[in-house]
Design an enzyme around this catalytic site. Structure first.
Site, mmCIF file in Angstrom:
data_model
loop_
_atom_site.group_PDB
_atom_site.id
_atom_site.type_symbol
_atom_site.label_atom_id
_atom_site.label_comp_id
_atom_site.label_asym_id
_atom_site.label_seq_id
_atom_site.Cartn_x
_atom_site.Cartn_y
_atom_site.Cartn_z
ATOM 1 N N GLY A 120 0.821 -1.202 0.000
ATOM 2 C CA GLY A 120 0.000 0.000 0.000
ATOM 3 C C GLY A 120 0.856 1.253 0.000
ATOM 4 N N GLY A 198 -7.656 -8.816 -5.803
ATOM 5 C CA GLY A 198 -6.370 -8.851 -6.499
ATOM 6 C C GLY A 198 -5.534 -10.015 -6.014
ATOM 7 N N ILE A 200 -3.705 -10.560 -3.284
ATOM 8 C CA ILE A 200 -3.900 -11.022 -1.909
ATOM 9 C C ILE A 200 -5.246 -11.730 -1.769
ATOM 10 C CG2 ILE A 200 -4.258 -10.269 0.470
ATOM 11 C CD1 ILE A 200 -2.129 -8.138 0.016
ATOM 12 N N ILE A 280 -7.806 -7.056 6.308
ATOM 13 C CA ILE A 280 -6.343 -7.115 6.266
ATOM 14 C C ILE A 280 -5.807 -6.045 5.322
ATOM 15 C CG2 ILE A 280 -5.973 -9.488 7.025
ATOM 16 C CD1 ILE A 280 -6.214 -8.580 3.328
ATOM 17 N N ARG A 282 -6.722 -1.851 5.033
ATOM 18 C CA ARG A 282 -6.438 -0.602 5.731
ATOM 19 C C ARG A 282 -7.589 -0.287 6.679
ATOM 20 N NH1 ARG A 282 -1.932 -1.287 4.490
ATOM 21 N NH2 ARG A 282 -0.477 0.121 3.420
ATOM 22 N N ASP A 306 -6.616 -7.022 11.249
ATOM 23 C CA ASP A 306 -5.166 -6.827 11.353
ATOM 24 C C ASP A 306 -4.816 -5.356 11.190
ATOM 25 O OD1 ASP A 306 -2.442 -7.662 11.624
ATOM 26 O OD2 ASP A 306 -2.200 -7.451 9.455
ATOM 27 N N HIS A 330 -1.375 -5.117 13.022
ATOM 28 C CA HIS A 330 -0.908 -4.931 11.638
ATOM 29 C C HIS A 330 0.385 -5.717 11.372
ATOM 30 C CE1 HIS A 330 -1.006 -1.950 8.018
ATOM 31 N NE2 HIS A 330 -0.728 -3.188 7.646
ATOM 32 N N GLY A 332 0.438 -8.438 9.103
ATOM 33 C CA GLY A 332 0.158 -9.306 7.964
ATOM 34 C C GLY A 332 1.383 -9.773 7.197
ATOM 35 N N SER A 333 2.322 -8.882 6.958
ATOM 36 C CA SER A 333 3.514 -9.245 6.184
ATOM 37 C C SER A 333 4.722 -9.507 7.072
ATOM 38 C CB SER A 333 3.850 -8.141 5.182
ATOM 39 O OG SER A 333 4.173 -6.929 5.853
#
Length: 364
Positions: A120, A198, A200, A280, A282, A306, A330, A332-333
């Protein structure tokens, strides 16, 4: 996934000089004779890395041909960033500090390449970067796997009441004498709706197919390829249909002026009372006050988040008083491999921008 990006790098540039698999001789072509002499003697370009915790994999790539300047403060000290950005040719933007005209002005007109280390880019003033004709990269795709894994975990945790169940243990209220205690929602045979479908979203759908879901609905601006629809038994529908028919609603959309606050009281009133919301993407896509009221009144079954608004979320936030919401900070990654891959792709983006070549993962 990372290997595919590196392979793409080699295919696009197609030259012999390489840095960890990255063809880099365009730098020699891109500069004037003075730059070429500088490169043979030292470093041709100066690059700012805006966070001290950017993984070493990306730093090492940049160091091969660039002088590195790095912000050392955590949290990032804006004054330090604006001082160190002066005169640099490229920037690896490693945090979520605003990337705006102030930062671009501080850098100067010689700035020719920027990449964020994120999917993002809502913290970037993209029109301003475009106006200055500076190539901008970001790092989607390489984080799809980690985010999708976490999304499935949130979906299960929220639907099967993990948070509420743990609280009964903490509060010595484990009621094992009931047959219908802490009953959750089944994933099997469910309809899963995606707001945004998309990379994800599709990675999440792939994982959920192993749970024997019935079908996928999705709301996007453009229809995905027919082959993708067939793979996931997916159908494009309008937003109201998505809300009304989905047992699980997964938010996997970028934050834009059109998506901000779209999940509000009106939306929640159109969802099933048994529905589970997972976000997951924003936090600002959800009106958090309205979500609190919907969860408190059991207008929807539960939520797994998240992302929140704001971040960090206050430990005294009213949302955290509810049993039927699972909130994560937050992450997720946040796996070691994913962060390393993100730094590597961001570094390649910066290097390609400096070389005047197409970025591996351009933001526009």
């Amino acid at each position: 996934m990372l290997n595919r990006f590196i392979g793409l790098s080699a295919a696009i540039v197609g030259r012999s000089s390489r840095i960890s698999g990255f063809p880099f001789s365009p730098l020699l072509k891109a500069g004037n004779q003075s730059q070429n002499r500088t490169m043979s003697a030292g470093k041709a370009f100066k690059v700012l890395v805006t966070h001290p915790e950017v993984p070493q994999e990306g730093i090492d790539l940049l160091k091969e041909n660039c002088e590195i300047v790095q912000v050392q403060s955590v949290p990032i000290n804006r004054a330090e960033l604006l001082e160190k950005i002066r005169g640099v040719d490229g920037v690896l933007w490693g945090g979520h500090e605003p990337l705006n005209a102030e930062a671009l002005d501080a850098a100067g007109p010689q700035l020719k390449s920027i990449s964020t280390m994120s999917a993002g880019i809502d913290y970037v003033d993209v029109p301003e970067v475009k106006r200055r004709k500076i190539p901008l990269g970001h790092t989607p795709t390489v984080l799809n796997t980690a985010v999708a894994d976490l999304a499935v975990g949130l979906l299960i945790a929220a639907s099967r009441r993990f948070h509420e169940g743990r609280k009964t243990i903490d509060n010595d209220k484990w009621e094992n004498y009931h047959l219908n205690w802490l009953l959750g929602q089944d994933i099997r045979d469910s309809t899963v709706g995606f707001y945004g479908f998309g990379g994800i979203g599709q990675a999440i759908a792939k994982r959920l197919s192993g749970f024997d879901i019935d079908k996928v609905l999705y709301t996007t601006r453009r229809r995905v390829h027919k082959e993708i629809e067939e793979e996931f038994n997916a159908k494009k529908v309008d937003f109201d249909t998505l809300l009304a028919e989905s047992d699980f609603v997964v938010i996997a959309s970028p934050l834009t002026k059109d998506t901000q606050g779209v999940f509000n009281a009106t939306a929640f009133n159109k969802m099933k009372q048994t529905a589970v919301l997972v976000n997951i993407a924003r936090g600002k896509i959800v009106n958090q006050d309205d979500l609190y009221e919907a969860l408190k009144a059991n207008r929807i079954f539960s939520a797994g988040l998240d992302v929140t608004d704001p971040e960090p979320l206050s430990p005294k936030d009213k949302l955290l008083t509810l049993d039927n919401v699972v909130v994560l900070p937050h992450i997720g990654s946040a796996t070691k491999r994913t962060r390393a891959d993100m730094s590597t792709i961001a570094a390649h983006n910066v290097l390609r921008g400096l070389a005047g070549e197409p970025m591996l993962s351009p933001a526009y």
